[in-house]
Design an enzyme around this catalytic site. Structure first.
Site, PDB file in Angstrom:
ATOM      1  N   LYS A  88      11.001  -7.597 -18.175  1.00  0.00           N
ATOM      2  CA  LYS A  88      11.527  -8.797 -18.822  1.00  0.00           C
ATOM      3  C   LYS A  88      12.978  -8.593 -19.230  1.00  0.00           C
ATOM      4  CE  LYS A  88       8.702 -10.595 -21.669  1.00  0.00           C
ATOM      5  NZ  LYS A  88       7.944 -11.790 -21.703  1.00  0.00           N
ATOM      6  N   ARG A 158       9.535  -9.924 -28.123  1.00  0.00           N
ATOM      7  CA  ARG A 158       8.546  -9.848 -27.031  1.00  0.00           C
ATOM      8  C   ARG A 158       8.490  -8.455 -26.429  1.00  0.00           C
ATOM      9  NH1 ARG A 158       7.896 -15.238 -24.551  1.00  0.00           N
ATOM     10  NH2 ARG A 158       9.376 -16.630 -25.536  1.00  0.00           N
ATOM     11  N   GLY A 167       0.175 -10.883 -20.885  1.00  0.00           N
ATOM     12  CA  GLY A 167      -0.649 -11.178 -22.058  1.00  0.00           C
ATOM     13  C   GLY A 167      -1.288  -9.968 -22.718  1.00  0.00           C
ATOM     14  N   MET A 169       0.168  -7.361 -24.269  1.00  0.00           N
ATOM     15  CA  MET A 169       0.806  -6.881 -25.500  1.00  0.00           C
ATOM     16  C   MET A 169       1.217  -8.084 -26.343  1.00  0.00           C
ATOM     17  SD  MET A 169       2.917  -3.641 -24.145  1.00  0.00           S
ATOM     18  CE  MET A 169       3.555  -4.424 -22.702  1.00  0.00           C
ATOM     19  N   ARG A 408      10.794 -13.072 -12.975  1.00  0.00           N
ATOM     20  CA  ARG A 408      10.303 -11.802 -12.450  1.00  0.00           C
ATOM     21  C   ARG A 408       9.749 -12.072 -11.059  1.00  0.00           C
ATOM     22  NH1 ARG A 408       5.173 -11.819 -16.605  1.00  0.00           N
ATOM     23  NH2 ARG A 408       4.305 -13.719 -15.775  1.00  0.00           N
ATOM     24  N   HIS A 530      -3.862 -17.758 -17.979  1.00  0.00           N
ATOM     25  CA  HIS A 530      -4.203 -16.329 -17.934  1.00  0.00           C
ATOM     26  C   HIS A 530      -5.215 -16.038 -16.828  1.00  0.00           C
ATOM     27  CE1 HIS A 530      -6.500 -12.763 -19.216  1.00  0.00           C
ATOM     28  NE2 HIS A 530      -5.302 -12.304 -19.521  1.00  0.00           N
ATOM     29  N   ARG A 653     -20.891  10.380  13.046  1.00  0.00           N
ATOM     30  CA  ARG A 653     -21.926  11.187  12.386  1.00  0.00           C
ATOM     31  C   ARG A 653     -23.184  11.048  13.237  1.00  0.00           C
ATOM     32  NH1 ARG A 653     -19.184   8.803   7.613  1.00  0.00           N
ATOM     33  NH2 ARG A 653     -18.797  10.427   6.064  1.00  0.00           N
ATOM     34  N   ARG A 709     -19.405  14.750  15.725  1.00  0.00           N
ATOM     35  CA  ARG A 709     -19.777  15.883  14.877  1.00  0.00           C
ATOM     36  C   ARG A 709     -21.227  16.267  15.140  1.00  0.00           C
ATOM     37  NH1 ARG A 709     -19.772  14.998   8.510  1.00  0.00           N
ATOM     38  NH2 ARG A 709     -21.679  13.858   8.993  1.00  0.00           N
ATOM     39  N   GLU A 836     -14.029  21.457   5.002  1.00  0.00           N
ATOM     40  CA  GLU A 836     -14.623  20.740   3.870  1.00  0.00           C
ATOM     41  C   GLU A 836     -15.197  21.653   2.808  1.00  0.00           C
ATOM     42  OE1 GLU A 836     -17.560  17.971   5.361  1.00  0.00           O
ATOM     43  OE2 GLU A 836     -18.257  19.361   6.875  1.00  0.00           O
ATOM     44  N   SER A 855     -10.430  18.570  11.012  1.00  0.00           N
ATOM     45  CA  SER A 855     -10.514  17.269  10.368  1.00  0.00           C
ATOM     46  C   SER A 855     -10.965  17.523   8.934  1.00  0.00           C
ATOM     47  CB  SER A 855     -11.517  16.384  11.107  1.00  0.00           C
ATOM     48  OG  SER A 855     -11.609  15.150  10.445  1.00  0.00           O
ATOM     49  N   GLY A 857     -12.722  17.052   5.795  1.00  0.00           N
ATOM     50  CA  GLY A 857     -13.866  16.296   5.256  1.00  0.00           C
ATOM     51  C   GLY A 857     -13.710  16.273   3.751  1.00  0.00           C
ATOM     52  N   THR A 858     -12.893  15.338   3.286  1.00  0.00           N
ATOM     53  CA  THR A 858     -12.508  15.389   1.868  1.00  0.00           C
ATOM     54  C   THR A 858     -13.609  14.920   0.920  1.00  0.00           C
ATOM     55  OG1 THR A 858     -11.361  13.334   2.337  1.00  0.00           O
ATOM     56  CG2 THR A 858     -10.007  15.322   2.127  1.00  0.00           C
ATOM     57  N   CYS A 923     -11.172  12.724   7.710  1.00  0.00           N
ATOM     58  CA  CYS A 923     -12.230  11.744   7.967  1.00  0.00           C
ATOM     59  C   CYS A 923     -13.083  11.463   6.737  1.00  0.00           C
ATOM     60  CB  CYS A 923     -13.086  12.153   9.159  1.00  0.00           C
ATOM     61  SG  CYS A 923     -13.968  13.690   8.887  1.00  0.00           S
ATOM     62  N   TYR A 943      -3.442  12.213  12.039  1.00  0.00           N
ATOM     63  CA  TYR A 943      -4.137  10.927  11.935  1.00  0.00           C
ATOM     64  C   TYR A 943      -5.008  10.854  10.691  1.00  0.00           C
ATOM     65  CZ  TYR A 943      -8.410  13.263  13.527  1.00  0.00           C
ATOM     66  OH  TYR A 943      -9.502  14.088  13.615  1.00  0.00           O
TER      67      TYR A 943
HETATM   68  C1  PEP Z   1     -16.708  14.589   4.376  1.00  0.00           C
HETATM   69  O1  PEP Z   1     -17.346  15.460   3.815  1.00  0.00           O
HETATM   70  O2  PEP Z   1     -15.604  14.176   3.980  1.00  0.00           O
HETATM   71  C2  PEP Z   1     -17.239  13.948   5.581  1.00  0.00           C
HETATM   72  C3  PEP Z   1     -16.535  13.066   6.267  1.00  0.00           C
HETATM   73  O3  PEP Z   1     -18.498  14.242   5.914  1.00  0.00           O
HETATM   74  P1  PEP Z   1     -19.774  13.598   5.230  1.00  0.00           P
HETATM   75  O4  PEP Z   1     -19.323  12.518   4.328  1.00  0.00           O
HETATM   76  O5  PEP Z   1     -20.631  13.122   6.334  1.00  0.00           O
HETATM   77  O6  PEP Z   1     -20.345  14.783   4.514  1.00  0.00           O
HETATM   78 MG    MG Z   2     -18.953  16.387   4.886  1.00  0.00          MG
END
Ligand code: PEP
Ligand code: MG
Length: 973
Positions: A88, A158, A167, A169, A408, A530, A653, A709, A836, A855, A857-858, A923, A943
């Protein structure tokens, strides 16, 4: 690490480097553009002033600067100073610098807020003097004095954070009024009623905001509202406007008495005491509950703090030649290039937003006051040319003079964001690279959202279930159970129920309930109320201002017309695109984009929104470096993924295929087998079924990379756990039920996620991997023989030790060799692994010598790094994230960059150290989360892979990542 991260394949190419540098220049100059190009479109005087505002100024003293003046055609700040002045304050300075009619004032910086909280709510030394000095400048500019009984200066106080928090604050208006100065206001306005109305509003606001008399729960009432209601009742009137000057004067005294009674303090008559009370309350409101909730929902860091703007008051309620309004320079719902807004004559700003009176469309101002309308239209064009964006403005007309109170960048729906971005490129206001940055990747979700099934909606109309119409404030279709209170909505959503939150009007207290609801319906308020603003920002379906509804919170019901009563929990459907409200639930159908791309029931040339989407995606693909693949297990999922622009399959999978037609039987036989030969016999039944599945995938993907996989989940997941299911299985297989039960028990694990799963299955039962590899390669051979290209990537899950991968790779390669000989076909393939578990990441140098790709596997890497089960961490993760802020966001949703991200960096560095051409992807679910995608870009992955419907989001996020890296001069993390 930074040096390594610049090793993305693209940045190594000299050509790409040049392109990137050019891009860096483009984006950097885009950022500077507001200050430069804007001045071209402005009158010469404004240019001079704007230049002056942007010039560095000589510091008057060595003490840090905390206060920045604006108004009277000049300003100490500008739009680029949002971090210091808040949105503002920075934009008020920018508008003042442009010579627009901004009532003069000053902004106390966010640094003061930070200091305030770091020093036990005390201000830095020198602030008091600086504020008083700046107040004196305002007094001088206006020829009025603060606290002067004859000609008082009144101000508003303000809040204004770096990011807009509508709205959330506090604000205090009409500050400076007391029993003496009100006389000056009467004299100046010639309107006693107006002056006492301003005074009673001020005392009420001051009592609520500064002295903390605001109701704390949904059942509590505002004490001032109660007094006001009593007064109206005693006068036999229903509207505030029917109260006389004398009534309002009495109200002032009664409000003050209420403060005395409830708080044991006197309302301060001293304007300076009022001012410091209000400044303290506004800084204090940075830490109120709703502001905290809003920050969490919008990822706004706490340490940003808010600025406080103190601005001279102008009044829109000084008679019929006065008024107030809010407007957008384009339609914020559709993005159409039309002036869009609402105004009310003889009204205060809060009257427009609160929905107490229904405002008129901005076009009606052309009749009401053509001169002011033309002035406003000119400002609309100037502001758009200057900011090169759609702006949201607030204005007041005081006795036939126009004042700009705020501007704004306007909030907009996903559809509007795309339309405005693409249109502005065509209008040569911005370049495609900037257009991309104007659309948040997650906003694309709104384009992929459902609408009502046309036949079902028609049927609802025929059955007279169309109850009412309101404003189409947030597009999309939603259906769910009616809830009248935000906390009930939240609780119901928690139980997994779809909810429509129905309110007379919403307030910031409702924010959690709005976030939990599918849709929001209000009885009062306009497109800028609002409910409308917040719903659009959240991407929620919203119908606002549906005045046919009579809502009775106490009874938990609403009445529509004379005889229809709907109760809490009843089904309701709302169409936020048309504003229609229906009784009962109406099934929904996919969006226009989905109909063109996925269902193919609409042709692209009939779908204008799709065309805008396609244009934006084409630009995104030009910019991004990351490739985008999809996690898909079946041919139809692959088809969807391709339609959304996926360039391959990043994760199939295979176990999901085992639940398909005819496969679960042999799978169970395999699991129940005691001998290797029995297991092989069962696997032999599975082989042709899997081969057919894989052929389907390869044909659909037509030569694009497909990562398959090998089996991953613990085997007990394929067996029935209940007695009934086990008995049925035993009968089907002709074996004793005890055998089934014993095997289920034998497979039982306390923590199956860390148990007999992943590559461990294929190592203990190599024949499973062999069967799967054979199915993959035979499918490849068959597909190639039929003239379709196929190139599989076989991926081994849950590898922590290089020997695990070596053992599995050997089987895969031997099988490939055998199939090539048997089929007489040569084909290319790769064998790689998922990273992973932390040991896999840390030993990536060893693993990288065997794997041709990694890859990440988070999902599992997050679970194993944080030591948190991905299945049941929710119980404590919610407070961990929402209340305690241990993690800023749920680490299973958005990558924990500091912890899990560090392991990824290590694995990238060590893996590429061992094999420079190692292909790297992700992935886990994070592959479709924009912030995580940007991280993947920075660490140099090739990727990301995500669910098909998130592919467009990942494409845009990848483009943002590339443009962001370009703007910061390289690929630095
Ligand atoms: C992972 O672990 O991130 C993964 C992609 O495998 P999954 O979810 O099948 O264990
Ligand atoms: Mg996994």
């Amino acid at each position: 690490m930074k040096a390594k991260t610049s090793k993305s394949p693209q940045s190594k190419k000299p050509q790409a480097q040049t392109r990137q540098k050019a891009k860096a220049r483009q984006v950097k100059s885009a950022n500077k553009h507001v200050a430069k190009k804007a001045t071209k479109s402005l009158p010469r005087k404004a240019k001079r002033v704007a230049k002056k505002a942007a010039e560095p100024r000589a510091t008057l003293s060595k003490t840090p600067r905390y206060v920045y003046a604006f108004g009277g055609g000049r300003a100490d700040g500008n739009a680029g100073m949002k971090n210091l002045l808040g949105g503002k304050g920075a934009n008020l300075a920018e508008m003042a610098g442009l010579g627009l009619p901004v009532p003069p004032g000053f902004t106390i910086s966010t640094e003061v807020c930070t200091h305030f909280y770091a020093h036990g709510r005390r201000y830095p030394t020198g602030l008091r003097e600086a504020v008083e000095r700046h107040l004196a400048i305002v007094e001088q500019r206006l020829g009025r004095r603060f606290g002067d009984p004859a000609s008082p200066l009144l101000v508003s106080v303000r809040s204004g954070a770096r990011a807009s928090m509508p709205g959330m604050m506090d604000t205090v208006l009409n500050l400076g009024l007391n029993d003496k100065t009100v006389q000056g206001l009467i004299a100046a306005s010639g309107n006693e009623r107006f002056a006492y109305d301003a005074y009673r509003r001020f005392v009420q606001m001051y009592g609520d905001v500064v002295l903390d008399l605001k109701p704390q729960s949904k059942t509590e009432k505002d004490p001032f509202e109660e007094i006001l209601e009593r007064k109206k009742h005693s006068r036999g009137v229903t509207l505030d406007t029917e109260l006389s000057a004398q009534d309002l004067r009495e109200l002032v005294a009664e409000f003050k008495a209420a403060i005395r009674e409830r708080k044991g303090v006197e309302f301060p008559e001293d304007p300076y005491q009022q001012l410091w009370g209000a400044i303290g309350a506004v800084f204090g409101s940075w830490m109120n509950e709703r502001a905290i909730v809003y920050r969490k929902l919008n990822n706004i860091p706490e340490d940003w703090g808010t600025a406080v703007s103190v601005q001279s008051m102008v009044f829109g309620n000084m008679g019929l030649d006065s008024g107030t309004g809010v407007a957008f320079t384009r339609d914020p719902a559709s993005g159409e290039n039309v002036f869009y807004g609402e105004f009310l004559m003889n009204a205060q700003g809060e009257d427009v937003v609160a929905g107490i009176r229904t405002p008129l469309p901005i076009s009606a101002l052309a009749q009401e006051n053509p001169r002011i309308y033309q002035e406003l239209v000119k400002i609309r064009h100037n502001l758009e040319r200057h900011y090169r964006d759609m702006m949201d403005i607030e204005f007041t007309i005081e006795r036939d003079r126009l004042y700009m109170l705020q501007c704004r960048v306007g909030k907009r729906t996903g559809a509007a964001a795309i339309r405005i971005a693409v249109d502005m490129v065509q209008e040569r206001l911005i370049k495609p690279a900037e257009a991309l940055l104007r659309v948040e990747p997650d906003q694309l979700n709104q384009l992929l959202r459902p609408t009502f099934l046309a036949v079902e909606k028609e049927r609802a109309v025929r059955e007279h279930r169309l109850l009412a119409r309101g404003l189409n404030a947030g597009p999309g279709a939603a259906t769910g159970k009616i809830m009248f209170h935000a906390d009930d909505a939240e609780a119901a959503a928690h139980r997994g129920e779809a909810v429509i939150l129905v309110r007379v009007e919403t307030s910031p207290e409702d924010i959690r309930g709005m976030a939990a609801a599918e849709g929001i319906l209000t009885a009062r308020g306009g497109m800028t109320s609002h409910a409308a603003l917040v719903a659009r920002q959240m991407g929620k379906v919203c119908v606002a201002g549906c005045d046919a509804l009579v809502i009775d919170y106490a009874a938990g019901e609403m009445r529509v017309g004379t005889d229809l009563v709907l109760k809490q929990g009843d089904a309701l459907s709302i169409d936020g695109t048309t504003g229609e409200v229906f009784q009962g639930s109406i099934p929904t159908e996919p969006s226009e984009v989905v109909r063109v791309l996925i269902n193919r029931t609409l042709s692209a040339d009939q779908a204008p929104l799709y065309q805008l989407y396609a244009q934006l995606m084409a630009w995104a693909d030009r910019e991004r470096h990351l490739r985008v693949r999809a996690n898909a297990d079946l041919p139809d999922q692959c088809a969807n993924a391709l339609a959304f622009g996926a360039e391959g399959v990043g994760l199939c999978r295979t176990e999901h295929m085992f639940f398909g037609e005819g496969k679960i039987g042999p799978m169970r036989e395999m699991i129940l087998a005691n001998e290797v030969n029995d297991r092989r016999a069962a696997l032999a039944k599975l082989l042709p079924l899997q081969r057919t599945d894989f052929e389907g995938l390869f044909r659909e993907m037509a030569g694009r990379p497909v990562t398959i996989r090998t089996i991953d989940p613990p085997l007990h997941e394929f067996l029935p756990h209940d007695a009934e299911g086990q008995a049925a299985l035993a009968q089907e297989m002709g074996i004793p039920v005890e055998t089934v039960r014993d095997r289920v028990e034998a497979l039982h694990e306390f923590n199956p996620m860390l148990g007999f799963r992943g590559c461990r299955l294929g190592i203990i039962y190599p024949e499973i991997t062999e069967m799967q590899a054979r199915a993959i390669f035979e499918a490849v051979a068959n597909v190639i023989q039929s003239g379709v290209a196929a190139e599989p990537e076989v991926m081994i899950p849950l590898v922590g030790h290089v020997k695990e991968l070596e053992l599995q790779t050997r089987i895969v390669r031997q099988t490939a060799d055998a199939v090539m000989v048997e089929k007489g076909v040569r084909f290319k393939y790769a064998v790689g692994t998922m990273i992973e578990i932390p040991r896999g990441a840390l030993t990536a140098d060893e693993i990288g010598r065997v794997a041709e790709f990694f890859s990440f596997g988070t999902n599992d890497l997050t679970q194993t790094t944080l030591g948190m089960s991905r299945d049941d961490a929710g119980r404590f993760l919610i407070p961990y994230v929402r209340e305690l802020e241990i993690y800023q966001t749920d680490p299973f949703e958005s990558l924990d960059q500091r912890g899990v991200g560090e392991l990824i960096r290590i694995a990238v560095e060590r893996g590429r150290g061992a094999r420079p051409k190692l292909k790297l992807g992700i992935c886990g679910e994070h592959g479709g989360d924009p912030e995580s995608v940007k991280f993947c870009h920075r660490v140099g992955l090739n990727y990301v892979s995500c669910s098909p419907f998130r592919v467009p989001i990942a494409r845009l996020a990848a483009a943002h990542a590339a443009l962001g890296a370009a703007a910061s001069g390289g690929e630095k993390a």
